[in-house]
Scaffold this active site. Structure first.
Site, PDB file in Angstrom:
ATOM      1  N   ARG A  47       0.709  -1.252   0.093  1.00 32.50           N
ATOM      2  CA  ARG A  47       0.110  -0.033   0.100  1.00 32.50           C
ATOM      3  C   ARG A  47       0.825   1.370   0.107  1.00 32.50           C
ATOM      4  NH1 ARG A  47       2.435   1.984   3.524  1.00 32.50           N
ATOM      5  NH2 ARG A  47       0.813   3.740   3.694  1.00 32.50           N
ATOM      6  N   GLY A  48       0.257   2.466   0.084  1.00 29.27           N
ATOM      7  CA  GLY A  48       1.145   3.743  -0.188  1.00 29.27           C
ATOM      8  C   GLY A  48       0.900   3.927  -1.778  1.00 29.27           C
ATOM      9  N   ALA A  49       0.646   5.008  -2.196  1.00 36.21           N
ATOM     10  CA  ALA A  49       0.828   5.595  -3.606  1.00 36.21           C
ATOM     11  C   ALA A  49       1.662   5.179  -4.518  1.00 36.21           C
ATOM     12  CB  ALA A  49       0.193   6.945  -3.656  1.00 36.21           C
ATOM     13  N   ARG A  89      -7.795  -0.376  -6.486  1.00 36.15           N
ATOM     14  CA  ARG A  89      -7.898   0.784  -5.727  1.00 36.15           C
ATOM     15  C   ARG A  89      -8.020   2.165  -6.228  1.00 36.15           C
ATOM     16  NH1 ARG A  89      -4.336   1.145  -0.359  1.00 36.15           N
ATOM     17  NH2 ARG A  89      -6.231   2.162   0.322  1.00 36.15           N
ATOM     18  N   ASP A 237      -2.139  10.777  -1.911  1.00 36.76           N
ATOM     19  CA  ASP A 237      -2.416   9.779  -3.098  1.00 36.76           C
ATOM     20  C   ASP A 237      -2.598  10.339  -4.130  1.00 36.76           C
ATOM     21  OD1 ASP A 237      -2.999   8.621  -0.078  1.00 36.76           O
ATOM     22  OD2 ASP A 237      -2.685   6.935  -1.521  1.00 36.76           O
ATOM     23  N   ASN A 247      -5.440  12.466   0.846  1.00 44.89           N
ATOM     24  CA  ASN A 247      -4.535  11.587   1.354  1.00 44.89           C
ATOM     25  C   ASN A 247      -5.220  10.777   2.418  1.00 44.89           C
ATOM     26  OD1 ASN A 247      -1.663  10.737   2.043  1.00 44.89           O
ATOM     27  ND2 ASN A 247      -1.791  11.993   4.083  1.00 44.89           N
ATOM     28  N   LYS A 248      -4.677  10.014   3.204  1.00 42.69           N
ATOM     29  CA  LYS A 248      -5.269   9.063   4.395  1.00 42.69           C
ATOM     30  C   LYS A 248      -6.279  10.007   5.167  1.00 42.69           C
ATOM     31  CE  LYS A 248      -4.859   5.848   4.848  1.00 42.69           C
ATOM     32  NZ  LYS A 248      -6.069   4.831   3.966  1.00 42.69           N
TER      33      LYS A 248
HETATM   34  O1  MRU Z   1      -4.312   3.232   2.385  1.00 40.66           O
HETATM   35  P1  MRU Z   1      -2.952   3.323   2.297  1.00 40.66           P
HETATM   36  O2  MRU Z   1      -2.251   2.734   3.301  1.00 40.66           O
HETATM   37  O3  MRU Z   1      -2.553   2.898   0.937  1.00 40.66           O
HETATM   38  O4  MRU Z   1      -2.875   5.026   2.405  1.00 40.66           O
HETATM   39  C1  MRU Z   1      -1.385   5.386   2.120  1.00 40.66           C
HETATM   40  C2  MRU Z   1      -1.416   6.867   2.272  1.00 40.66           C
HETATM   41  O5  MRU Z   1      -2.624   7.688   2.558  1.00 40.66           O
HETATM   42  C3  MRU Z   1      -0.093   7.712   2.209  1.00 40.66           C
HETATM   43  O6  MRU Z   1      -0.052   8.852   2.756  1.00 40.66           O
HETATM   44  C4  MRU Z   1       0.076   8.070   0.856  1.00 40.66           C
HETATM   45  O7  MRU Z   1      -0.275   6.929  -0.183  1.00 40.66           O
HETATM   46  C5  MRU Z   1       1.445   8.556   0.287  1.00 40.66           C
HETATM   47  S1  MRU Z   1       2.413   7.611   0.359  1.00 40.66           S
HETATM   48  C6  MRU Z   1       4.128   8.070  -0.010  1.00 40.66           C
END
Ligand code: MRU
Length: 345
Positions: A47-49, A89, A237, A247-248
């Site tokens: 996970r993470g963009a 996603r 994201d 973002n989250k």
């Molecule tokens: O749901 P996730 O864990 O994929 O969400 C991740 C985030 O919101 C991060 O802050 C974002 O992807 C940036 S990662 C460099």
């Protein structure tokens, strides 16, 4: 620290860290199947963009290797199908960015089916390497804003585990920590419901000997009021041309609280996260399984059929953002004009 995702040349497979098992167990998934990569993205094993962007790129290369196509037309068809499979996603733009880039390479490669496969493998590895370079530059650029002895508030995980290697917020923290002789500190919000802050950010910063304090999401206001942090740095994201960042979930609340307390609020992201097409109202915010909220570690913490709303992300408007830190430079008080100027650099 370690590579979140890697292409294995000797077996033509992909190896990635299973993030659902962290921090207690460090386990890798090794696969030659693009469908398995799609599942890993969907279930948040990765996970993470930027990390899911890299995974989607490698997934496309695997799909090319797996395809039985003997003509270029058929190969493109199987890759188009794979792109749909991998886009599991909707919010992080890096997924479509990576699959579109891989499709473009396939469509413009001159030669045989085998030439396309080789080019796609190279391109997938290049997406990952680019991410490593972009994150390093984000960290270098952020030095203009991050001063020695700063304590940085973050949320979720935008560290190594959210990218291929260094992280975006991870790079901001690590490069400053390196440069200033190890005196950068971090406050990490737990990040309900998936606890990426508690499970991943605390784990990776502690591994690098960075002084990190874990708080629950509801403690942010108290931490700000008590003057414990100098600035907020969060990932993204998706960044829109208007300067909105997605973002989250919890980021928006943090930004409002930061504004009230006059604490600078920054977002750090590579330019691959910028989406110049979509308008704020058209962004799809992923809604995930209600059980993520109803349960912790497989146990119900509420009435099992409690009504739940579980958006995974939120949107922070530009008036709450002091600067967006990217690999191409810093955009202060973001506007559409400044975003366009950034991308033309
Ligand atoms: O749901 P996730 O864990 O994929 O969400 C991740 C985030 O919101 C991060 O802050 C974002 O992807 C940036 S990662 C460099």
């Amino acid at each position: 620290m370690f590579r979140t995702i890697e292409w294995l040349d000797d077996t033509s497979q992909v190896r990635l860290i299973d993030q659902t098992k962290l921090p207690l167990v460090l386990e890798y998934i090794v696969t030659g199947s693009h469908e398995r990569i799609a599942e890993a993205i969907r279930t948040m094993e990765i996970r993470g963009a930027p990390a899911i962007g890299a995974a989607a790129g490698m997934g496309m290369a695997l799909a090319a290797l797996e395809s039985k196509a003997r003509t270029i037309g058929k190969m493109i068809e199987s890759l188009e199908k794979a792109a749909v499979t991998l886009n599991t996603r909707p919010t992080a733009v890096n997924l479509t960015w990576a699959t579109t880039r891989m499709l473009q390479v396939a469509r413009t490669t001159i030669g045989s089916v085998d030439t396309i496969i080789q080019r796609l493998i190279e391109e997938a590895k290049e997406i990952a390497e680019e991410d490593v370079r972009m994150c390093r530059r984000i960290g270098e650029n952020a030095l203009e804003l991050i001063k020695p002895s700063f304590t940085i508030q973050t949320i979720c995980n935008a560290g190594s585990l959210a990218t291929v290697d260094l992280g975006t917020v991870g790079a901001v923290v690590r490069v400053a920590h390196e440069r200033y002789g190890g005196n950068i500190k971090v406050y990490s919000a737990e990040t309900r419901p998936r606890q990426q802050g508690a499970r991943l950010t605390v784990f990776e910063f502690m591994k690098d000997n960075i002084d990190t304090t874990l708080i629950t999401d509801g403690m942010i206001g108290t931490v700000f009021r008590e003057g414990r942090v100098d600035c907020c740095v969060v990932g993204a994201d998706r960044i829109l041309r208007t300067g909105h960042i997605i973002n989250k979930v919890g980021t928006y609340t943090m930004a409002i609280t930061a504004k009230y307390h006059k604490i600078p609020f920054y977002s750090a992201a590579p330019t691959s996260t910028v989406d110049m097409e979509t308008a704020p109202d058209d962004v799809i915010i992923e809604e995930r399984d209600p059980d993520e909220v109803r349960m912790i570690n497989g146990e119900y913490i509420t009435v099992p059929n409690a009504k739940v709303y579980n958006p995974a992300f939120d949107m922070t408007p530009p008036e709450l953002i002091d600067a967006i830190i990217t690999d191409r430079g810093i955009v202060r008080n973001p506007t559409e004009k400044k975003m366009r100027a950034l991308l033309s650099k």
